[in-house]
Design a protein around this motif. Structure first.
Motif, PDB file in Angstrom:
ATOM      1  N   SER A 117      10.289   5.299  -0.468  1.00  0.00           N
ATOM      2  CA  SER A 117       9.172   4.716  -1.209  1.00  0.00           C
ATOM      3  C   SER A 117       9.224   5.287  -2.618  1.00  0.00           C
ATOM      4  CB  SER A 117       7.839   5.078  -0.545  1.00  0.00           C
ATOM      5  OG  SER A 117       6.758   4.667  -1.359  1.00  0.00           O
ATOM      6  N   HIS A 158       6.796   4.574  -5.122  1.00  0.00           N
ATOM      7  CA  HIS A 158       5.527   4.586  -5.842  1.00  0.00           C
ATOM      8  C   HIS A 158       5.311   5.929  -6.530  1.00  0.00           C
ATOM      9  CE1 HIS A 158       4.024   0.745  -4.334  1.00  0.00           C
ATOM     10  NE2 HIS A 158       4.504   1.070  -3.152  1.00  0.00           N
ATOM     11  N   ASP A 159       5.811   6.980  -5.909  1.00  0.00           N
ATOM     12  CA  ASP A 159       5.665   8.341  -6.425  1.00  0.00           C
ATOM     13  C   ASP A 159       7.058   8.962  -6.410  1.00  0.00           C
ATOM     14  OD1 ASP A 159       5.305  11.078  -6.781  1.00  0.00           O
ATOM     15  OD2 ASP A 159       3.446  11.149  -5.614  1.00  0.00           O
ATOM     16  N   TRP A 209       7.381  12.293  -4.665  1.00  0.00           N
ATOM     17  CA  TRP A 209       7.446  12.171  -3.208  1.00  0.00           C
ATOM     18  C   TRP A 209       8.855  11.784  -2.784  1.00  0.00           C
ATOM     19  CZ3 TRP A 209       9.004   8.501   0.222  1.00  0.00           C
ATOM     20  CH2 TRP A 209       8.678   8.718   1.560  1.00  0.00           C
ATOM     21  N   ASP A 248       0.847  -1.187   0.000  1.00  0.00           N
ATOM     22  CA  ASP A 248       0.000   0.000   0.000  1.00  0.00           C
ATOM     23  C   ASP A 248       0.888   1.244   0.000  1.00  0.00           C
ATOM     24  OD1 ASP A 248      -1.408   2.247   1.796  1.00  0.00           O
ATOM     25  OD2 ASP A 248      -2.962   1.105   0.754  1.00  0.00           O
ATOM     26  N   ALA A 249       0.789   2.065  -1.038  1.00  0.00           N
ATOM     27  CA  ALA A 249       1.706   3.181  -1.228  1.00  0.00           C
ATOM     28  C   ALA A 249       1.629   4.187  -0.083  1.00  0.00           C
ATOM     29  CB  ALA A 249       1.412   3.875  -2.560  1.00  0.00           C
ATOM     30  N   ARG A 250       0.415   4.527   0.333  1.00  0.00           N
ATOM     31  CA  ARG A 250       0.281   5.525   1.396  1.00  0.00           C
ATOM     32  C   ARG A 250       0.836   4.987   2.708  1.00  0.00           C
ATOM     33  NH1 ARG A 250      -5.351   8.596   3.279  1.00  0.00           N
ATOM     34  NH2 ARG A 250      -4.408   9.760   5.021  1.00  0.00           N
ATOM     35  N   ALA A 251       0.504   3.753   3.033  1.00  0.00           N
ATOM     36  CA  ALA A 251       1.003   3.165   4.273  1.00  0.00           C
ATOM     37  C   ALA A 251       2.526   3.066   4.248  1.00  0.00           C
ATOM     38  CB  ALA A 251       0.374   1.787   4.488  1.00  0.00           C
ATOM     39  N   ARG A 302       4.655   5.012   2.598  1.00  0.00           N
ATOM     40  CA  ARG A 302       5.248   6.341   2.780  1.00  0.00           C
ATOM     41  C   ARG A 302       5.174   6.793   4.231  1.00  0.00           C
ATOM     42  NH1 ARG A 302       2.847   7.342  -2.434  1.00  0.00           N
ATOM     43  NH2 ARG A 302       0.993   8.272  -1.469  1.00  0.00           N
ATOM     44  N   GLU A 303       4.039   6.532   4.892  1.00  0.00           N
ATOM     45  CA  GLU A 303       3.895   6.949   6.287  1.00  0.00           C
ATOM     46  C   GLU A 303       4.869   6.185   7.187  1.00  0.00           C
ATOM     47  OE1 GLU A 303      -0.191   6.456   7.327  1.00  0.00           O
ATOM     48  OE2 GLU A 303      -0.852   8.231   6.202  1.00  0.00           O
TER      49      GLU A 303
END
Length: 278
Positions: free
Chosen positions: A64, A66-67, A70, A31-34, A36-37
């Motif tokens: 990360s 994914h982006d 970022w 999960d990209a958001r998880a 990064r966090e």
């Protein structure tokens, strides 16, 4: 404080700190958001803990990808917090080869910030046919599992050398850590031969330097401080490539790493020792 006292006792000026938790997040959280966090939290914690020894301890940024935008922002944040390097996957992050032009902004950010990508053995998985897991001898399974630690790293480096990443980013330095050192000369020489016009895959190479020349300029490799990973053969062919590594406090490290290399390099002349592992 304990780490810095150990460094002082062994004559080590600075040490990069790699988080196994961080590179586990890099490989294991989809999960990209998880991701990064979690990675932001790891990076912040490490730099906070090392803040009192800035200039001696350098937390390596977990990332990360994914982006990519970022990732560029996190590089800048971590550079401000004292980091000089970041972890990079040997396998294409996000299934996009890092030789693609869309990655150039990451490599440009790294060189602008003076940061170095590190491919660690924990981010360089080898691939084997699953039938090998059916061996009845667990020792053989374990031995096979670690028998080709450079497999993915060699693919990554081959792609970066032949697609002009180091030509477009001449001050980019890529470090391979805990992957051994005996493979890099063979790969550089093999690629020099492969681009020759008479080679089955040659004739289309248009870069101004040989692959081995880019390796000498842009690639660094850490041996582990043990006899079976001597940097001497590499120093004889690619003298700029080997760099010092203690690997402390891992079990495969050498607590007397500086005397180990001093003894190993003793046969070399003073000039060769000076440009050897530092």
């Amino acid at each position: 404080g304990e780490r810095v006292r150990w460094m002082d006792a062994h004559g080590i000026r600075g040490q990069n700190l790699i988080s196994g938790t961080g590179y586990t997040f890099m490989r294991g959280v989809e999960d990209a958001r998880a991701q990064r966090e979690a990675i932001t939290a790891v990076n912040t914690w490490m730099t906070d803990r090392a803040a009192a020894y800035r200039g001696r301890l350098f937390p390596v940024a977990s990332m990360s990808y994914h982006d990519v935008d970022w990732a560029v922002r996190e590089l800048a944040r971590m550079r401000e917090r004292g980091s000089r390097a970041f972890l990079f996957n040997a396998e294409p992050p996000g299934d996009v080869p890092p030789t693609d032009p869309s990655w150039d902004r990451l490599w440009s950010a790294a060189t602008d910030l003076g940061m170095m990508p590190i491919v660690h053995v924990g981010l360089s998985p080898a691939r084997f046919h699953p039938a090998w897991a059916r061996l009845r001898d667990p020792l053989a399974v374990r031995a096979i599992a670690v028998s080709q630690p450079t497999q993915a790293a060699q693919v990554l480096l081959t792609a970066m050398l032949l697609t002009g990443v180091f030509e477009r980013h001449p001050t980019l330095t890529l470090l391979f850590a805990e992957l051994g050192i005996d493979w890099v000369v063979a790969l550089a020489q093999r690629l020099d031969g492969a681009i020759a016009d008479e080679s089955p895959i040659g004739g289309g190479y248009r870069l101004p330097l040989l692959p081995s020349e880019y390796v000498r300029r842009n690639v660094r490799v850490t041996p582990l401080p043990h006899a079976h990973e001597s940097p001497l053969p590499t120093l004889g062919v690619l003298p700029e490539v080997p760099v010092f590594s203690s690997d402390m406090p891992h079990f495969e490290s050498n607590p007397e790493c500086v005397p180990h290399y001093e003894k190993l390099l003793a046969p070399l002349d003073a000039e060769a020792r000076a440009r050897g592992p530092v």
